[in-house]
Design a protein around this motif. Sequence first.
Motif, PDB file in Angstrom:
ATOM      1  N   LYS A   7       0.806  -1.222   0.000  1.00 26.16           N
ATOM      2  CA  LYS A   7       0.000   0.000   0.000  1.00 26.16           C
ATOM      3  C   LYS A   7       0.833   1.262   0.000  1.00 26.16           C
ATOM      4  CE  LYS A   7      -3.772  -2.395   2.016  1.00 26.16           C
ATOM      5  NZ  LYS A   7      -4.233  -2.980   3.272  1.00 26.16           N
ATOM      6  N   VAL A   8       2.115   1.155   0.384  1.00 28.83           N
ATOM      7  CA  VAL A   8       2.937   2.369   0.376  1.00 28.83           C
ATOM      8  C   VAL A   8       3.774   2.428  -0.890  1.00 28.83           C
ATOM      9  CG1 VAL A   8       4.631   3.715   1.676  1.00 28.83           C
ATOM     10  CG2 VAL A   8       2.986   2.312   2.877  1.00 28.83           C
ATOM     11  N   ILE A   9       4.150   1.262  -1.433  1.00 25.83           N
ATOM     12  CA  ILE A   9       5.057   1.276  -2.576  1.00 25.83           C
ATOM     13  C   ILE A   9       4.352   0.892  -3.878  1.00 25.83           C
ATOM     14  CG2 ILE A   9       7.218   0.358  -3.500  1.00 25.83           C
ATOM     15  CD1 ILE A   9       8.011  -0.132  -0.523  1.00 25.83           C
ATOM     16  N   VAL A  10       3.809  -0.339  -3.926  1.00 24.12           N
ATOM     17  CA  VAL A  10       3.364  -0.861  -5.228  1.00 24.12           C
ATOM     18  C   VAL A  10       2.110  -0.159  -5.740  1.00 24.12           C
ATOM     19  CG1 VAL A  10       2.647  -2.920  -6.471  1.00 24.12           C
ATOM     20  CG2 VAL A  10       4.419  -3.073  -4.729  1.00 24.12           C
ATOM     21  N   LEU A  11       1.052  -0.129  -4.911  1.00 26.29           N
ATOM     22  CA  LEU A  11      -0.217   0.426  -5.404  1.00 26.29           C
ATOM     23  C   LEU A  11      -0.107   1.904  -5.799  1.00 26.29           C
ATOM     24  CD1 LEU A  11      -2.977  -1.283  -3.232  1.00 26.29           C
ATOM     25  CD2 LEU A  11      -2.185  -1.849  -5.511  1.00 26.29           C
ATOM     26  N   PRO A  12       0.492   2.763  -4.954  1.00 30.97           N
ATOM     27  CA  PRO A  12       0.626   4.156  -5.398  1.00 30.97           C
ATOM     28  C   PRO A  12       1.429   4.286  -6.685  1.00 30.97           C
ATOM     29  CG  PRO A  12       1.015   4.019  -3.065  1.00 30.97           C
ATOM     30  CD  PRO A  12       0.935   2.616  -3.561  1.00 30.97           C
ATOM     31  N   LEU A  13       2.436   3.390  -6.837  1.00 33.76           N
ATOM     32  CA  LEU A  13       3.247   3.409  -8.053  1.00 33.76           C
ATOM     33  C   LEU A  13       2.369   3.123  -9.271  1.00 33.76           C
ATOM     34  CD1 LEU A  13       6.271   3.900  -7.752  1.00 33.76           C
ATOM     35  CD2 LEU A  13       6.641   1.538  -8.420  1.00 33.76           C
ATOM     36  N   GLU A  46      -5.119 -12.914   5.072  1.00 34.12           N
ATOM     37  CA  GLU A  46      -4.480 -11.644   4.787  1.00 34.12           C
ATOM     38  C   GLU A  46      -3.752 -11.666   3.452  1.00 34.12           C
ATOM     39  OE1 GLU A  46      -1.971  -9.936   7.949  1.00 34.12           O
ATOM     40  OE2 GLU A  46      -3.921  -9.765   8.940  1.00 34.12           O
ATOM     41  N   LEU A  47      -3.011 -12.761   3.225  1.00 35.39           N
ATOM     42  CA  LEU A  47      -2.291 -12.911   1.951  1.00 35.39           C
ATOM     43  C   LEU A  47      -3.277 -12.902   0.796  1.00 35.39           C
ATOM     44  CD1 LEU A  47       0.509 -15.524   2.646  1.00 35.39           C
ATOM     45  CD2 LEU A  47       0.777 -13.175   1.894  1.00 35.39           C
ATOM     46  N   GLY A  48      -4.391 -13.630   1.001  1.00 33.16           N
ATOM     47  CA  GLY A  48      -5.404 -13.697  -0.061  1.00 33.16           C
ATOM     48  C   GLY A  48      -5.940 -12.317  -0.399  1.00 33.16           C
ATOM     49  N   ILE A  49      -6.262 -11.550   0.654  1.00 30.32           N
ATOM     50  CA  ILE A  49      -6.819 -10.213   0.421  1.00 30.32           C
ATOM     51  C   ILE A  49      -5.795  -9.325  -0.267  1.00 30.32           C
ATOM     52  CG2 ILE A  49      -7.648  -8.128   1.557  1.00 30.32           C
ATOM     53  CD1 ILE A  49      -8.915  -9.844   3.651  1.00 30.32           C
ATOM     54  N   ALA A  50      -4.531  -9.419   0.208  1.00 34.65           N
ATOM     55  CA  ALA A  50      -3.478  -8.594  -0.389  1.00 34.65           C
ATOM     56  C   ALA A  50      -3.370  -8.874  -1.884  1.00 34.65           C
ATOM     57  CB  ALA A  50      -2.152  -8.861   0.300  1.00 34.65           C
ATOM     58  N   LEU A  51      -3.400 -10.167  -2.227  1.00 32.83           N
ATOM     59  CA  LEU A  51      -3.290 -10.545  -3.635  1.00 32.83           C
ATOM     60  C   LEU A  51      -4.489 -10.015  -4.414  1.00 32.83           C
ATOM     61  CD1 LEU A  51      -1.257 -12.186  -5.264  1.00 32.83           C
ATOM     62  CD2 LEU A  51      -2.859 -14.081  -5.177  1.00 32.83           C
ATOM     63  N   ASP A  52      -5.679 -10.151  -3.784  1.00 32.05           N
ATOM     64  CA  ASP A  52      -6.895  -9.662  -4.432  1.00 32.05           C
ATOM     65  C   ASP A  52      -6.790  -8.183  -4.744  1.00 32.05           C
ATOM     66  OD1 ASP A  52      -8.174 -11.969  -4.561  1.00 32.05           O
ATOM     67  OD2 ASP A  52      -9.677 -11.573  -3.004  1.00 32.05           O
ATOM     68  N   VAL A  53      -6.322  -7.425  -3.758  1.00 36.81           N
ATOM     69  CA  VAL A  53      -6.229  -5.979  -3.934  1.00 36.81           C
ATOM     70  C   VAL A  53      -5.256  -5.649  -5.063  1.00 36.81           C
ATOM     71  CG1 VAL A  53      -5.432  -3.848  -2.854  1.00 36.81           C
ATOM     72  CG2 VAL A  53      -6.873  -5.402  -1.592  1.00 36.81           C
ATOM     73  N   LEU A  54      -4.128  -6.364  -5.067  1.00 35.16           N
ATOM     74  CA  LEU A  54      -3.116  -6.115  -6.091  1.00 35.16           C
ATOM     75  C   LEU A  54      -3.668  -6.405  -7.481  1.00 35.16           C
ATOM     76  CD1 LEU A  54      -0.175  -5.330  -6.478  1.00 35.16           C
ATOM     77  CD2 LEU A  54       0.422  -7.729  -6.354  1.00 35.16           C
ATOM     78  N   ALA A  94     -13.661   7.609 -12.354  1.00 32.85           N
ATOM     79  CA  ALA A  94     -13.432   6.217 -11.973  1.00 32.85           C
ATOM     80  C   ALA A  94     -12.211   6.092 -11.076  1.00 32.85           C
ATOM     81  CB  ALA A  94     -13.261   5.364 -13.224  1.00 32.85           C
ATOM     82  N   LEU A  95     -11.171   6.899 -11.346  1.00 30.70           N
ATOM     83  CA  LEU A  95      -9.937   6.731 -10.577  1.00 30.70           C
ATOM     84  C   LEU A  95     -10.126   7.084  -9.100  1.00 30.70           C
ATOM     85  CD1 LEU A  95      -6.876   6.616 -12.299  1.00 30.70           C
ATOM     86  CD2 LEU A  95      -6.566   7.795 -10.163  1.00 30.70           C
ATOM     87  N   ALA A  96     -10.872   8.166  -8.854  1.00 24.88           N
ATOM     88  CA  ALA A  96     -11.128   8.546  -7.458  1.00 24.88           C
ATOM     89  C   ALA A  96     -11.942   7.465  -6.772  1.00 24.88           C
ATOM     90  CB  ALA A  96     -11.864   9.878  -7.419  1.00 24.88           C
ATOM     91  N   GLN A  97     -12.856   6.854  -7.517  1.00 23.22           N
ATOM     92  CA  GLN A  97     -13.660   5.784  -6.929  1.00 23.22           C
ATOM     93  C   GLN A  97     -12.791   4.600  -6.541  1.00 23.22           C
ATOM     94  OE1 GLN A  97     -16.780   4.978  -9.703  1.00 23.22           O
ATOM     95  NE2 GLN A  97     -17.804   6.901  -9.286  1.00 23.22           N
ATOM     96  N   VAL A  98     -11.792   4.297  -7.380  1.00 18.68           N
ATOM     97  CA  VAL A  98     -10.907   3.174  -7.066  1.00 18.68           C
ATOM     98  C   VAL A  98     -10.071   3.485  -5.825  1.00 18.68           C
ATOM     99  CG1 VAL A  98      -8.900   1.899  -7.863  1.00 18.68           C
ATOM    100  CG2 VAL A  98     -10.838   2.234  -9.361  1.00 18.68           C
ATOM    101  N   VAL A  99      -9.573   4.733  -5.721  1.00 22.17           N
ATOM    102  CA  VAL A  99      -8.820   5.099  -4.514  1.00 22.17           C
ATOM    103  C   VAL A  99      -9.721   4.955  -3.292  1.00 22.17           C
ATOM    104  CG1 VAL A  99      -7.590   6.937  -3.322  1.00 22.17           C
ATOM    105  CG2 VAL A  99      -7.261   6.630  -5.756  1.00 22.17           C
ATOM    106  N   GLY A 100     -10.999   5.336  -3.441  1.00 25.98           N
ATOM    107  CA  GLY A 100     -11.957   5.161  -2.353  1.00 25.98           C
ATOM    108  C   GLY A 100     -12.085   3.699  -1.966  1.00 25.98           C
ATOM    109  N   PHE A 101     -12.150   2.846  -2.986  1.00 24.76           N
ATOM    110  CA  PHE A 101     -12.277   1.404  -2.737  1.00 24.76           C
ATOM    111  C   PHE A 101     -11.064   0.885  -1.966  1.00 24.76           C
ATOM    112  CE2 PHE A 101     -11.245  -2.898  -4.152  1.00 24.76           C
ATOM    113  CZ  PHE A 101     -12.368  -3.570  -3.726  1.00 24.76           C
ATOM    114  N   LEU A 102      -9.869   1.285  -2.406  1.00 21.36           N
ATOM    115  CA  LEU A 102      -8.650   0.818  -1.742  1.00 21.36           C
ATOM    116  C   LEU A 102      -8.576   1.341  -0.310  1.00 21.36           C
ATOM    117  CD1 LEU A 102      -6.133   1.281  -4.663  1.00 21.36           C
ATOM    118  CD2 LEU A 102      -7.021  -0.849  -3.752  1.00 21.36           C
TER     119      LEU A 102
END
Lengths: 317, 218
Positions: free
Chosen positions: B69-75, B179-187, B149-157
């Motif tokens: 959430k600090v490195i990959v997703l914002p990137l 937790e691993l499952g959710i992390a993968l899902d989010v990614l 759509a992009l703001a909505q996705v940030v809201g979702f995350l």
Amino acid sequence: MSPGDLFQQVLEVVIAVFIAPLLVGWVNQCRAWLQNRTGAGIWQPYQVLHKLFRKDAVVAHNASGLFRVTPYIVFASMVLAASLVPMLATALPFAAAADVIALVGLLALARVFMALAAMDVGTAFGSFGARREMLVAALAEPALLMVFFMPALIARSTSLGTIVEALAHRPFVLHPSLAFAAVAFVMVLLAENARIPIDNPTTHLELTMIHEAMILEYSGRHLALMEWAHALKLVIYSTIGIALFLPWGIAEAGDWPGLPLAVLAITLKLLAGGAALAVVESVSAKLRIFRAPEFLASAFLFAVLGVLTHLLLAGRA
Amino acid sequence: MSLAGQIVNLIAALLLLVSFAMLSQRRVRDLVDLFMIQGALLAAATLVTAVATGQSHLYYSAALTVALKVIVLPLILRRVLRRLALETDVELLINIPTTMLVGIALVVVAFNMAVPISQLAGTITRGALGIALACVLLAFLMMITRRKALAQVVGFLSMENGLFFAATSVTYGMPMVVELGIALDVLVGTFVFGVFFFRIRETFDSLDTSHFEKLKDR
């Protein structure tokens, strides 16, 4: 009331009144440095005041007595307000007479007279400055009161001296809700002191000005008093912020050896606070006047949130 | 209350502050920055809980939070932003003060809802449940009030952040597998959203989701 307490009280007011131009000079100097300018030096506001006090005051023909007395009323209420804020020590004889709500009232008194005097002469600039000031003030005041209620809830008292004693001298407890109050307070401070997101303190004859438009008709000693009162207001707000959110170092009642330390602490905090204010002003752009309500509504909501968080987290702690 | 509990409460309050900042933010780029700060705060809260309670799996989930959430997703989000050249203001359905007022009401609701639940929880951080719940509701509000759509996705995350924080504060985190499952899902979800953004723009020449109402079977 012991003579010692009285001495502390007088000392504090005198210091607050005489460092006020210095703080403004320091903020301006920091801003100049951030903008790669040399700046006028931190003593410049004193020289300006000196110059203005020596000049004749020119008053418009149709100005009433209100216009003449306003600078004195504004300056006097600022001095009185400064006497209520624990800057060096919490044992202030005057502070027992008035709490934070009275303090907000004093600031409002000064503002009302300033707005009335601005409209008194009847120039367009004065009127619109006064109207805008009242717009900003009407939104900033509830936010300021909410900010004060937050530490008052923690200390169970609305007297600033008691609040500072509760926050600084009891065992250390983290109060998450104070984070909200601090954010809200900084926003109110910017708005009330005519700082950049809301008003530009360095502007003259520009259609966006608020504070400068109100005092446009003043000159000579009247203007000097108005400018000085404005500088004092910044000191009052800064010391309130320090008292509420960084109270460590303020001497307790009867703590005489703590006094020199308190002087050192407040100096460092004011220097840091002034530099921070300059940074905030340099990195933000001035908001359109119609965005100001949004800015201040956010401040109010943050303060409300702080109270809510306090009730949730501290209720069962 | 223990020092760790106080620190977690402080971080919880900051999380709520960031949620409100997101709600009042007009620019998508700043929204992504705020999302990053939220992730960092979440990781810090998890880390403090881990140190205070000695639950070793919380260290992993803190590390996972930082990485994801600090490195990959914002990137990824910044990359999408750059590629789509989205620098303009977000369009809001209701104005910001009203949104903030609704937000305050949601916080009151969340705090009231959390009181009976957190009395059952025996963790040091139970007081933070109300805040976690409020973060979820605020993120939801943000998804509803934004058009792009992009703001909505940030809201979702950010909603997922709130849920994660709720799990940490009530039960010291979910089992590692979940937790691993959710992390993968989010990614994966973010990747899929990323692809969708481009498809949406190709079809409608805009990321405004109100265009979806015009979808017709042909």
